[in-house]
Scaffold this active site. Sequence first.
Site, PDB file in Angstrom:
ATOM      1  N   LYS A  94       0.884  -1.331  -0.129  1.00  0.00           N
ATOM      2  CA  LYS A  94       0.107  -0.075   0.035  1.00  0.00           C
ATOM      3  C   LYS A  94       0.797   0.993   0.035  1.00  0.00           C
ATOM      4  CE  LYS A  94      -0.906   0.775   4.996  1.00  0.00           C
ATOM      5  NZ  LYS A  94      -1.918   1.218   6.047  1.00  0.00           N
ATOM      6  N   SER A 106      -7.844   5.225 -14.914  1.00  0.00           N
ATOM      7  CA  SER A 106      -6.814   4.485 -14.192  1.00  0.00           C
ATOM      8  C   SER A 106      -6.403   5.357 -13.080  1.00  0.00           C
ATOM      9  CB  SER A 106      -5.655   4.407 -15.172  1.00  0.00           C
ATOM     10  OG  SER A 106      -5.255   5.413 -15.562  1.00  0.00           O
ATOM     11  N   THR A 125      -9.717   0.422  -9.508  1.00  0.00           N
ATOM     12  CA  THR A 125      -8.935   1.015 -10.714  1.00  0.00           C
ATOM     13  C   THR A 125      -7.694  -0.001 -10.873  1.00  0.00           C
ATOM     14  OG1 THR A 125      -8.439   2.943 -12.164  1.00  0.00           O
ATOM     15  CG2 THR A 125      -7.896   2.716  -9.827  1.00  0.00           C
ATOM     16  N   TYR A 126      -7.046   0.792 -11.779  1.00  0.00           N
ATOM     17  CA  TYR A 126      -5.622   0.120 -12.163  1.00  0.00           C
ATOM     18  C   TYR A 126      -4.635   1.121 -12.303  1.00  0.00           C
ATOM     19  CZ  TYR A 126      -6.813   1.210 -16.996  1.00  0.00           C
ATOM     20  OH  TYR A 126      -6.948   1.961 -18.425  1.00  0.00           O
ATOM     21  N   GLY A 161     -10.328   9.321 -15.789  1.00  0.00           N
ATOM     22  CA  GLY A 161     -11.505   8.615 -16.281  1.00  0.00           C
ATOM     23  C   GLY A 161     -12.344   8.870 -15.238  1.00  0.00           C
ATOM     24  N   ALA A 162     -13.480   7.818 -15.019  1.00  0.00           N
ATOM     25  CA  ALA A 162     -14.600   7.917 -14.099  1.00  0.00           C
ATOM     26  C   ALA A 162     -13.755   7.954 -12.527  1.00  0.00           C
ATOM     27  CB  ALA A 162     -15.305   6.784 -14.216  1.00  0.00           C
ATOM     28  N   ALA A 163     -12.571   7.388 -12.351  1.00  0.00           N
ATOM     29  CA  ALA A 163     -12.137   7.697 -10.962  1.00  0.00           C
ATOM     30  C   ALA A 163     -12.074   9.150 -10.404  1.00  0.00           C
ATOM     31  CB  ALA A 163     -10.968   6.886 -10.791  1.00  0.00           C
TER      32      ALA A 163
END
Length: 128
Positions: free
Chosen positions: A9, A25, A57-58, A73-75
Amino acid sequence: MQIEMLKCKLHMAAVTQAELWYDGSCAIDQDLVELAGLREFEKIDIYNVSNGERFHTYVILAERGSGIISMNGAAARRVQVGDRIIIASYAQMTEQEADSFLPKLVYLDENNRVERSSNTIPVQLAEA
């Protein structure tokens, strides 16, 4: 039996950018990606400490040494620049592998500079 364990993390990263029209992403400074043991295109969980949002996400790579943490993007709709987040990745392993596995924990300051790293979390104590 396979169990899922915390692999690594980035703790208390600060969001530096939110780009709605960029490929969806999370762009992360390549130095931080390597230090935490993440990989490009690896699935990650994002925990937004500032607003309580949690999503997947990635990883994509951001410029090495830049301190960039960009939600794309959506994030980008789940964060605001300056929000403090936790970026976590998990791995499946056998119970025997888990017995000796230690995660990579990287603690960041408000400028995404490494304060310290560890592979243990102290036992939480009861409040007095």
